[in-house]
Write a protein that holds these residues in place. Structure first.
Motif, PDB file in Angstrom:
ATOM      1  N   GLN A 152      -3.293   0.050   6.581  1.00 16.19           N
ATOM      2  CA  GLN A 152      -2.365  -0.137   5.465  1.00 16.19           C
ATOM      3  C   GLN A 152      -3.110  -0.455   4.166  1.00 16.19           C
TER       4      GLN A 152
ATOM      5  N   LEU B 235      -3.073   1.854   0.673  1.00 15.70           N
ATOM      6  CA  LEU B 235      -2.683   1.338  -0.640  1.00 15.70           C
ATOM      7  C   LEU B 235      -3.858   1.292  -1.607  1.00 15.70           C
TER       8      LEU B 235
ATOM      9  N   LEU C  85       4.463   1.570  -6.032  1.00 13.82           N
ATOM     10  CA  LEU C  85       3.403   1.812  -5.055  1.00 13.82           C
ATOM     11  C   LEU C  85       4.000   2.179  -3.694  1.00 13.82           C
ATOM     12  N   TYR C  86       5.089   1.523  -3.339  1.00 14.23           N
ATOM     13  CA  TYR C  86       5.795   1.842  -2.095  1.00 14.23           C
ATOM     14  C   TYR C  86       6.263   3.303  -2.112  1.00 14.23           C
TER      15      TYR C  86
ATOM     16  N   ALA D  62       3.379   5.495  -1.561  1.00 13.17           N
ATOM     17  CA  ALA D  62       2.942   5.417  -0.161  1.00 13.17           C
ATOM     18  C   ALA D  62       3.841   6.241   0.756  1.00 13.17           C
TER      19      ALA D  62
ATOM     20  N   VAL E 250       3.649  -3.681   1.482  1.00 18.47           N
ATOM     21  CA  VAL E 250       3.159  -3.446   0.122  1.00 18.47           C
ATOM     22  C   VAL E 250       3.090  -4.773  -0.632  1.00 18.47           C
TER      23      VAL E 250
ATOM     24  N   THR F 108       0.276  -6.942   0.799  1.00 20.63           N
ATOM     25  CA  THR F 108      -1.036  -6.390   0.488  1.00 20.63           C
ATOM     26  C   THR F 108      -1.380  -6.604  -0.986  1.00 20.63           C
TER      27      THR F 108
END
Length: 139
Positions: A23, A27, A45-46, A49, A61, A64
């Protein structure tokens, strides 16, 4: 075999002492794999992804991004007290916030002058100064 973007992301993580989990690698590659700085929200960002081969949850997300901030890999910039952007450029610099686009961009640091800061109250120290300049397009 890792791609060049994956190699960059893996080094970014290992240099910060973070284990390159699947993961985190996904990212990190989205954040810095092309070597360019960017400003993202957890939601943007999600969404990025979701278009990759390695889907991650929104909770992952958020977690992280927090781990990346704690490791010094990202700078969190809060706008309106509730909206957070994450900047891959961790050098202190001002930002423009484009109100009509809900977008953050770098402002030229060389043009910003802060002549003096107020003295911190007793028992406190100033840890950072965030400058966000709000913009609205004119007609």
């Amino acid at each position: 075999m890792p791609t060049e973007a994956g190699t960059i992301a893996g080094k970014w993580l290992s240099d910060a002492g973070l284990r390159p989990t699947r993961q985190r690698m996904t990212l990190a590659t989205l954040l810095i794999g092309d070597g360019k700085h960017r400003h993202v929200t957890a939601e943007s960002l999600y969404a990025d992804a979701q278009n990759s081969d390695e889907a991650v949850s929104l909770a992952t997300v958020y977690n992280t991004l927090r781990a990346f901030c704690d490791a010094g890999l990202l700078q969190e910039v809060t706008v309106d007290g509730s909206k957070s952007y994450f900047d891959t450029n961790t050098v202190d610099h001002p930002h423009f916030y484009w109100e009509d686009e809900n977008r953050l961009s770098d402002a030229p640091a060389a043009e910003l002058e802060i002549a003096r800061l107020p003295k911190a109250p007793d028992g406190a120290e100033i840890t950072s100064v965030d400058v966000v300049i709000r913009l609205r397009r004119t007609k």
